[in-house]
Scaffold this motif. Structure first.
Motif, mmCIF file in Angstrom:
data_model
loop_
_atom_site.group_PDB
_atom_site.id
_atom_site.type_symbol
_atom_site.label_atom_id
_atom_site.label_comp_id
_atom_site.label_asym_id
_atom_site.label_seq_id
_atom_site.Cartn_x
_atom_site.Cartn_y
_atom_site.Cartn_z
ATOM 1 N N ASP B 18 21.663 49.929 69.255
ATOM 2 C CA ASP B 18 22.898 49.877 70.363
ATOM 3 C C ASP B 18 22.472 50.763 71.553
ATOM 4 O O ASP B 18 22.552 50.179 72.642
ATOM 5 N N SER B 19 21.709 51.810 71.272
ATOM 6 C CA SER B 19 21.491 52.746 72.615
ATOM 7 C C SER B 19 20.439 52.232 73.343
ATOM 8 O O SER B 19 20.511 52.352 74.574
ATOM 9 N N ALA B 20 19.478 51.570 72.839
ATOM 10 C CA ALA B 20 18.617 50.840 73.653
ATOM 11 C C ALA B 20 19.059 49.773 74.448
ATOM 12 O O ALA B 20 18.808 49.594 75.750
ATOM 13 N N LEU B 21 20.051 49.046 73.902
ATOM 14 C CA LEU B 21 20.641 47.811 74.665
ATOM 15 C C LEU B 21 21.574 48.343 75.922
ATOM 16 O O LEU B 21 21.473 48.080 77.092
ATOM 17 N N GLN B 22 22.342 49.636 75.511
ATOM 18 C CA GLN B 22 22.982 50.192 76.572
ATOM 19 C C GLN B 22 22.641 50.625 77.671
ATOM 20 O O GLN B 22 22.744 50.712 78.911
ATOM 21 N N PHE B 23 21.263 51.245 77.311
ATOM 22 C CA PHE B 23 20.281 51.908 78.160
ATOM 23 C C PHE B 23 19.785 51.158 79.290
ATOM 24 O O PHE B 23 19.575 51.108 80.408
#
Lengths: 129, 130
Positions: B18-23
């Protein structure tokens, strides 16, 4: 004979692979080694760090028969043939696990965490596995 | 800034996905360039279109596919890691004699050299993992 990718001179960056996990139990160590081997084909300035449980990756005398996994530790000895000769082990991780440089399957440079920190500062690309 | 992204964990199992996508969404909104997103380890599981999360949950793979389409992102799944975990495109499925492929739209399967190149070409390689 030069390989196609060796003919043109591209940028050379400092790549550091940071290995933090035990060799078995998860696949991180094995798949990290696969990246390291591929990186050799790109003529970059590559170094490896072993810290936390990652120091066990270099432990001599690994026997994996009982867990049905391939013992891939001999591959670390082959790294020299790929011109990857800079292997650092973090002193604190090694000593807290009762290990010394003599327990390692390859020659390593032992660095304290402060020295390692400054070395990491100098890198262009840090990959942590 | 020209960025490359490495995603090392699978969707729903680990926050890193999720963090990668949001980043990446945030970076694009700020006008940064994403040279490539490379999926490795269980991160390759972000690239299967066969995953069916509950309807009231986010669908990470669909979000990547949409982002790839709207921003022409290069989403690369590592072939060695993908084969171990059963992620196949049409060519690989044929080559390996498997009955179907499951790669999601906007993703492509390629070698680890693409990760090293992503590190060389980008100003920063940002790693999302455990």
């Amino acid at each position: 004979m030069a390989e196609p990718w060796e003919e043109e001179e591209g940028p050379v960056k400092k790549f550091m692979f940071v290995n933090r996990k035990a060799p078995y139990g998860t696949i991180y160590a094995l798949e990290s080694l696969e990246v390291v081997l591929i990186s050799a084909a790109f003529d970059q300035d590559v170094s490896l760090v072993f810290m936390d449980d990652g120091v066990y990756q270099l432990k001599k005398g690994q026997d994996t028969k009982g867990i049905g996994m391939k013992n891939f530790s001999p591959t670390y000895r082959a790294l020299e043939g790929y011109d990857i000769e800079t292997l650092y082990v973090e002193k604190e991780s090694m000593e807290s696990r009762g290990l010394s440089a003599d327990d390692m399957i390859v020659p390593v440079e032992v660095l304290g965490k402060d020295e390692l920190t400054s070395l990491m500062e100098e890198q262009d690309v840090l990959l942590s596995f | 800034m020209k960025l490359s992204i490495l995603v090392n964990e699978g969707p729903y199992q680990h926050q890193a996905a999720d963090s990668a996508l949001q980043f990446v969404k945030a970076a694009l909104e700020k006008g940064h360039e994403i040279f490539r997103v490379f999926f490795y380890h269980d991160g390759v599981n972000n690239g299967t279109r066969f995953a069916i999360p509950p309807q009231d949950d986010r669908n990470i793979t669909v979000e990547w596919s949409k982002l790839a389409e709207s921003h022409k992102l290069d989403l690369v799944v590592c072939i060695a890691a993908a084969q171990r975990r059963g992620i196949l495109d049409e060519n690989e499925a044929k080559r390996q004699g498997k009955s179907g492929d499951n790669i999601a739209p906007g993703f492509r399967i390629s070698g680890l050299g693409q990760l090293i190149e992503a590190g060389i070409q980008a100003e920063r390689l940002v790693v999302f993992g455990d």
